[in-house]
Design a protein around this motif. Structure first.
Motif, PDB file in Angstrom:
ATOM      1  N   PHE A   1       8.462   0.882   3.519  1.00 12.30           N
ATOM      2  CA  PHE A   1       8.031   1.832   4.188  1.00 12.30           C
ATOM      3  C   PHE A   1       8.597   1.895   5.866  1.00 12.30           C
ATOM      4  O   PHE A   1       8.612   0.561   6.177  1.00 12.30           O
ATOM      5  CB  PHE A   1       6.736   2.136   4.334  1.00 12.30           C
TER       6      PHE A   1
ATOM      7  N   TYR B   1      11.987   5.648   3.670  1.00 13.60           N
ATOM      8  CA  TYR B   1      11.935   4.271   3.170  1.00 13.60           C
ATOM      9  C   TYR B   1      13.429   3.718   3.170  1.00 13.60           C
ATOM     10  O   TYR B   1      14.293   4.519   3.308  1.00 13.60           O
ATOM     11  CB  TYR B   1      11.444   4.346   1.671  1.00 13.60           C
TER      12      TYR B   1
ATOM     13  N   LEU C   1       8.129  10.945   4.819  1.00 15.40           N
ATOM     14  CA  LEU C   1       8.306   9.552   4.974  1.00 15.40           C
ATOM     15  C   LEU C   1       9.777   8.820   4.804  1.00 15.40           C
ATOM     16  O   LEU C   1      10.559  10.003   4.135  1.00 15.40           O
ATOM     17  CB  LEU C   1       7.606   8.657   4.040  1.00 15.40           C
TER      18      LEU C   1
ATOM     19  N   TYR D   1       3.847  16.146   4.505  1.00 15.71           N
ATOM     20  CA  TYR D   1       3.889  14.927   4.942  1.00 15.71           C
ATOM     21  C   TYR D   1       5.154  14.379   4.406  1.00 15.71           C
ATOM     22  O   TYR D   1       5.497  14.344   3.313  1.00 15.71           O
ATOM     23  CB  TYR D   1       2.639  14.087   4.214  1.00 15.71           C
TER      24      TYR D   1
ATOM     25  N   GLY E   1      -2.251   7.464  -1.733  1.00 10.28           N
ATOM     26  CA  GLY E   1      -1.516   7.771  -0.655  1.00 10.28           C
ATOM     27  C   GLY E   1      -1.309   7.041   0.500  1.00 10.28           C
ATOM     28  O   GLY E   1      -1.256   5.678   0.189  1.00 10.28           O
ATOM     29  N   GLY E   2      -0.594   7.455   1.554  1.00  7.10           N
ATOM     30  CA  GLY E   2      -0.189   6.528   2.537  1.00  7.10           C
ATOM     31  C   GLY E   2       1.051   5.740   2.510  1.00  7.10           C
ATOM     32  O   GLY E   2       1.805   5.895   1.445  1.00  7.10           O
ATOM     33  N   GLU E   3       1.102   4.703   2.931  1.00  2.00           N
ATOM     34  CA  GLU E   3       2.126   3.735   2.824  1.00  2.00           C
ATOM     35  C   GLU E   3       2.017   2.928   1.210  1.00  2.00           C
ATOM     36  O   GLU E   3       1.027   2.270   0.909  1.00  2.00           O
ATOM     37  CB  GLU E   3       2.192   2.612   4.000  1.00  2.00           C
ATOM     38  N   LEU E   4       3.024   3.087   0.505  1.00  2.00           N
ATOM     39  CA  LEU E   4       3.450   2.572  -0.696  1.00  2.00           C
ATOM     40  C   LEU E   4       3.956   1.200  -0.451  1.00  2.00           C
ATOM     41  O   LEU E   4       4.867   1.085   0.183  1.00  2.00           O
ATOM     42  CB  LEU E   4       4.142   3.305  -1.583  1.00  2.00           C
TER      43      LEU E   4
ATOM     44  N   ASN F   1      -0.867  13.518  -2.322  1.00  2.00           N
ATOM     45  CA  ASN F   1      -0.028  12.492  -1.480  1.00  2.00           C
ATOM     46  C   ASN F   1       0.107  11.237  -2.193  1.00  2.00           C
ATOM     47  O   ASN F   1       0.876  10.455  -1.649  1.00  2.00           O
ATOM     48  CB  ASN F   1      -0.606  12.314  -0.096  1.00  2.00           C
ATOM     49  N   TYR F   2      -0.284  11.027  -3.243  1.00  2.00           N
ATOM     50  CA  TYR F   2      -0.030  10.025  -4.378  1.00  2.00           C
ATOM     51  C   TYR F   2       1.370  10.238  -4.812  1.00  2.00           C
ATOM     52  O   TYR F   2       2.072   9.239  -5.306  1.00  2.00           O
ATOM     53  CB  TYR F   2      -0.996   9.704  -5.260  1.00  2.00           C
ATOM     54  N   LYS F   3       1.983  11.474  -4.866  1.00  3.68           N
ATOM     55  CA  LYS F   3       3.264  11.828  -5.533  1.00  3.68           C
ATOM     56  C   LYS F   3       4.090  12.158  -4.543  1.00  3.68           C
ATOM     57  O   LYS F   3       4.218  13.140  -3.797  1.00  3.68           O
ATOM     58  CB  LYS F   3       2.698  12.964  -6.480  1.00  3.68           C
ATOM     59  N   LEU F   4       5.152  11.147  -4.238  1.00  8.67           N
ATOM     60  CA  LEU F   4       6.384  11.350  -3.360  1.00  8.67           C
ATOM     61  C   LEU F   4       7.485  12.063  -4.121  1.00  8.67           C
ATOM     62  O   LEU F   4       7.642  11.305  -5.115  1.00  8.67           O
ATOM     63  CB  LEU F   4       6.444   9.982  -2.667  1.00  8.67           C
TER      64      LEU F   4
END
Lengths: 113, 113
Positions: free
Chosen positions: B46, B36, B34, B32, A99-102, B98-101
């Protein structure tokens, strides 16, 4: 360089052929992700690696798609018997942890004729 | 079924003015969010994020607002600069995954000098 590196940057192939796309993540990043962007679409999640294991491969569109990661570093996405609908930009990303910033690479543009 | 929607494919603003990019989502489990930014022939980078426990997050010229009841978020850029011209993607994830956006289709922002 210090960023995510992908190869090839462009690949044109004939329908039915197999292709391999390579991703070299940022050194020390344990998490690695594959996404793809088809024309006019957003990025679509394919698979996620934590180390060498893939806890979630739910985004792979069919069993023609597979991916592996070795040594906790380089990853290869393989598409067997390519179809025209596989044409897309395949993006690899890595992050220090889940997670977090990719951090994304520049992508591999695949065109299936 | 698109869970993250960016209904404006493009936006054009004058340098120095405010750019407002909008994003709507349908999955109430998203917590969450984001943004980009993507230049041509480059991978997405990001920009800014916000957790669902907040309604605003600011970073320099960039501010993201979250309206959970409306399932809507927006990115404000002020003042806009020509170098901000890019495609902006909204993305969302669920706690624990949260690895899957999940990405929107993007909005092309053009800032005219």
């Amino acid at each position: 360089g210090a960023g995510v590196s992908q190869s090839p940057s462009n690949k044109v192939t004939e329908k039915g052929k197999d292709v391999e796309l390579r991703c070299d993540p940022i050194s020390g990043h344990t998490a690695l992700y594959w996404y793809r962007q088809s024309l006019g679409q957003g990025l679509e999640f394919l698979i996620y690696f934590q180390g060498n294991s893939a806890p979630d491969k739910s985004g792979l569109p069919s069993d023609r798609f597979s991916a592996e990661r070795t040594g906790g570093s380089v990853s290869t996405l393989t598409i067997q018997r390519t179809q025209q609908e596989d044409s897309a930009v395949y993006l690899c990303a890595s992050s220090p942890a889940m997670g977090g910033e990719l951090f994304f690479g520049e992508g591999s543009r695949l065109t299936v004729l | 079924d698109q869970q993250v929607k960016q209904n404006s494919p493009s936006l054009s603003v004058q340098e120095g003015r405010i750019s407002i990019l909008n994003c709507d989502y349908t999955n109430s489990m998203f917590d969450y969010f984001l943004w980009y930014k993507k230049y041509p022939a480059e991978g997405p980078t990001f920009l800014i994020s916000i957790s669902s426990i907040k309604d605003k997050n600011e970073d320099g010229r960039f501010t993201v607002f979250l309206n959970k009841s409306a399932k809507h978020l927006s990115l404000h850029i002020v003042p806009s600069q020509p170098g901000d011209s890019a495609v902006y993607f909204c993305a969302a994830s669920v706690e624990g995954s949260n690895y899957k956006l999940t990405f929107g289709k993007g909005t092309l922002l053009t800032v005219n000098p």
